[in-house]
Design an enzyme around this catalytic site. Structure first.
Site, PDB file in Angstrom:
ATOM      1  N   ASN A 190      69.041  11.184  50.167  1.00 43.52           N
ATOM      2  CA  ASN A 190      69.910  10.668  49.113  1.00 43.52           C
ATOM      3  C   ASN A 190      69.430  11.108  47.732  1.00 43.52           C
ATOM      4  O   ASN A 190      70.229  11.468  46.880  1.00 43.52           O
ATOM      5  CB  ASN A 190      69.952   9.129  49.164  1.00 43.52           C
ATOM      6  CG  ASN A 190      71.096   8.619  50.041  1.00 43.52           C
ATOM      7  OD1 ASN A 190      72.089   9.303  50.236  1.00 43.52           O
ATOM      8  ND2 ASN A 190      70.938   7.421  50.574  1.00 43.52           N
ATOM      9  N   HIS A 195      74.393  10.411  46.789  1.00 44.14           N
ATOM     10  CA  HIS A 195      74.887   9.399  47.734  1.00 44.14           C
ATOM     11  C   HIS A 195      76.121   9.828  48.504  1.00 44.14           C
ATOM     12  O   HIS A 195      76.329   9.410  49.627  1.00 44.14           O
ATOM     13  CB  HIS A 195      75.135   8.075  47.006  1.00 44.14           C
ATOM     14  CG  HIS A 195      73.861   7.351  46.704  1.00 44.14           C
ATOM     15  ND1 HIS A 195      73.274   6.487  47.594  1.00 44.14           N
ATOM     16  CD2 HIS A 195      73.025   7.421  45.640  1.00 44.14           C
ATOM     17  CE1 HIS A 195      72.149   6.030  47.083  1.00 44.14           C
ATOM     18  NE2 HIS A 195      71.968   6.586  45.892  1.00 44.14           N
ATOM     19  N   GLU A 226      70.606   3.112  57.064  1.00 45.62           N
ATOM     20  CA  GLU A 226      70.610   4.340  57.878  1.00 45.62           C
ATOM     21  C   GLU A 226      70.157   4.029  59.298  1.00 45.62           C
ATOM     22  O   GLU A 226      69.673   4.875  60.014  1.00 45.62           O
ATOM     23  CB  GLU A 226      69.729   5.419  57.233  1.00 45.62           C
ATOM     24  CG  GLU A 226      68.236   5.140  57.224  1.00 45.62           C
ATOM     25  CD  GLU A 226      67.734   4.414  55.977  1.00 45.62           C
ATOM     26  OE1 GLU A 226      68.528   3.651  55.369  1.00 45.62           O
ATOM     27  OE2 GLU A 226      66.551   4.598  55.634  1.00 45.62           O
TER      28      GLU A 226
END
Ligand SMILES: [Mg+2]
Length: 310
Positions: A190, A195, A226
């Site tokens: 990220n 994002h 995640e």
């Protein structure tokens, strides 16, 4: 895959109606009325009706009250008591108007009443209204239980399903496995790619996991940021580890570039736990064990599977 892909079939698919009546002539009348707009199924007794409901999951049941052996009330009561069939809409079909009967029917969970002789216009309108309500409820239900980013089940659905499957495995005395999965170095991903790319990555990973699971009983949910979790009923440790390895391979085969990972591409680690459910254990233990095994997999260099049978 996103939520829209999943809910569209719900709207376009034809509705399913089960007609239950001990008199074939009554079934025929209702069949003629609805067969052009709905997929129709028939049963001539209560036992058959319940079996068909479990198997076919109709949207609505048009249920005769007066039947020998098992009345329509008994059928309705059994349908409502089983989570698998509780959401099926029951419309009672009865020979004469009787307030006491109707009160009883609604108390048992029916959504409407139709009176014989069948008036085609009233009956069609009532069935259509209930069908629309049923589909709207189903839609809300599925949205509430899906992860909006990836389209797989959300944590809420997972927390409903695992205790049910646990109980089922206790009854059938079969091994139950869960696989806890976590994308490796995802924070770095990220930070490096942003994002939006992170979201895209999670969607691809979710898809890779769900296509790797082949059986209809296997279940995957997004557990956290995640993190994903799979429930594999009737699966011993070896089978679950094998499945977890397939997932790990499938994620690496996506070849999503990740220069801040030691593998140069996106990978996933898996912790597997397997247990023969019994009353002195809880399903929470199973998740904790999978979580610990995931930690071991991370310690062992990531992009690997670690498992333990309880
Ligand atoms: Mg009858």
């Amino acid at each position: 895959m996103d939520v829209a892909d999943i809910i569209v079939p719900l709207e376009t698919e034809r509705g399913k109606i089960l007609v239950v009546d001990d008199q074939p002539l009554n079934i025929k009348i209702l069949h003629q009325l609805f067969h052009e707009d709905y997929e129709m199924f028939m049963a001539t007794n209560g036992q058959q009706a319940i079996a068909l409901c479990q198997k076919l999951q109709p949207d609505l049941v048009l249920l005769d009250i007066e039947m020998p052996i098992m009345s329509g009330y008994d059928v309705c009561q059994q349908l409502k008591a089983d989570p698998l069939t509780a959401n099926i809409g029951v419309i009672f079909v009865t020979a004469h108007f009787d307030e006491v009967q109707e009160v009883k029917g609604f108390q048992l969970g029916a959504v409407d009443f139709i009176h014989k002789p069948i008036n085609p216009i009233i009956t069609t309108a009532r069935v259509k209204n209930q069908f629309i309500l049923k589909r709207q409820t189903d839609l809300l239900h599925s949205i509430a239980l899906l992860d909006s980013l990836t389209g797989v089940a959300n944590r809420r659905q997972f927390e409903q399903r695992l205790p049910e499957i646990w109980k089922h495995s206790c009854r059938t005395q079969s091994p139950l496995s869960v696989v806890m999965l976590d994308v490796d170095f995802f924070k770095h991903f990220n930070d490096r790619y942003g994002h939006q790319e992170g979201d895209r990555c999670l969607r691809l990973v979710a898809k890779a996991i769900s296509t790797t699971l082949k059986r209809a009983v296997d279940f995957v949910a997004r557990y956290g940021g995640e993190e994903f979790i799979c429930i594999l009923p009737d699966t011993p440790l070896l089978g679950a580890e094998h499945m977890a390895q397939n997932i790990v391979d499938a994620v690496q085969a996506l070849h999503i570039k990740h220069i801040d990972s030691s593998f140069n591409e996106v990978t996933i680690s898996a912790g597997v736990a397997c247990v023969q459910p019994r009353s002195d254990l809880t399903w929470q233990t199973l998740i904790e064990t999978a979580d610990q095994q995931l930690y071991v997999a991370k310690q062992n260099g990531r992009n690997v599977v670690c498992g333990l049978a309880l």
